[in-house]
Design a protein around this motif. Structure first.
Motif: not given
Length: 257
Positions: A242-243, A252
């Motif tokens: 996950k960003h 995302a």
């Protein structure tokens, strides 16, 4: 207008396009502030008791399109149990509605790490709207080696804006990949199923002939919260993270309700 809540301004419906019995687009004129492709704002109407009903909707059009950023387009599904969307469906050209003056949202090109060379956009239903806005940005062709739009719907007649996806193919050429998924019927040109399962068994990747690469790929997810949750878990299984602004990653998301 007396009683207008802070942040809302008056707008006017320019045209309405009907896609299905409950799926439609509104083009709206409103003097909102400049926004970034991929962002959303509020639409609002008064209810029968004089109270305000507000919901967030993303703009389908790029802010720099020919009519300017104050000519907005929204893709909307009318939920029979909803408070606002059935009222929006009843509007037509010339009718008044109210629009948030300032757009919000972080699902924009600026949030994507500079090292990403392959952009994936995975959408369900009306959540394809903000991706169409992003894909019309002039920087797309030079910034990414490939751009993939996956649009999942229940029925084939919900595969909206074929003219835009066709035009993107002409502008971006072999860089652009479009894949439709239909969950409730067989459709000649679409996969059948759900995005997370089709990613997990590599049907999406094999169909497109490209694969998710943690060193090169960045994925935006937008739509049904369950799709976002399940697909996020699948992407982690496939080696992506996950960003976060404090810790860059490869995907995302934004829930679409």
């Amino acid at each position: 207008m007396q009683g207008l809540p802070n942040g809302l301004i008056e707008g006017r419906v320019l045209t309405k396009k009907v896609w299905t019995d409950n799926l439609f687009s509104l083009e709206v004129s409103a003097a909102i502030e400049p926004y970034a492709a991929g962002q959303f704002t509020k639409l609002a109407l008064l209810d029968e008791h004089g109270g305000w009903i507000r919901r967030a909707y993303s703009m389908v059009n790029h802010p720099s399109h020919g009519y300017g950023h104050q000519h907005l387009e929204f893709l909307i599904v009318a939920d029979k149990s909803g408070q606002l969307s059935p009222k929006l469906q009843m509007l037509d050209a010339g009718d008044t509605l109210f629009v948030g003056k300032q757009a919000s949202g972080f699902m924009t090109l600026d949030e994507i790490p500079n090292e990403a060379r392959e952009l994936w956009m995975l959408a369900t239903g009306t959540a394809v709207g903000p991706f169409l806005s992003i894909l019309e940005d002039d920087s797309i062709a030079s910034r990414f080696d490939s751009v993939t739009l996956v649009h999942a719907v229940r029925a084939a007649n919900e595969l909206v804006y074929p003219d835009i996806t066709s035009a993107l193919g002409e502008v971006l050429g072999s860089r652009f990949n479009y894949l439709s998924i239909v969950s409730r019927q067989d459709h000649e040109f679409s996969l059948r199923g759900r995005i997370p399962a089709l990613l997990k068994n590599h049907e999406i990747q094999n169909k497109l002939g490209i694969h998710l690469d943690p060193q090169r790929s960045f994925v935006y997810l937008c739509g049904n919260p369950q799709m976002v949750k399940d697909t996020s878990a699948t992407l982690v299984e496939l080696g992506l993270s996950k960003h976060l602004r404090r810790k860059p990653g490869q995907f995302a998301s934004e829930n679409y309700w």
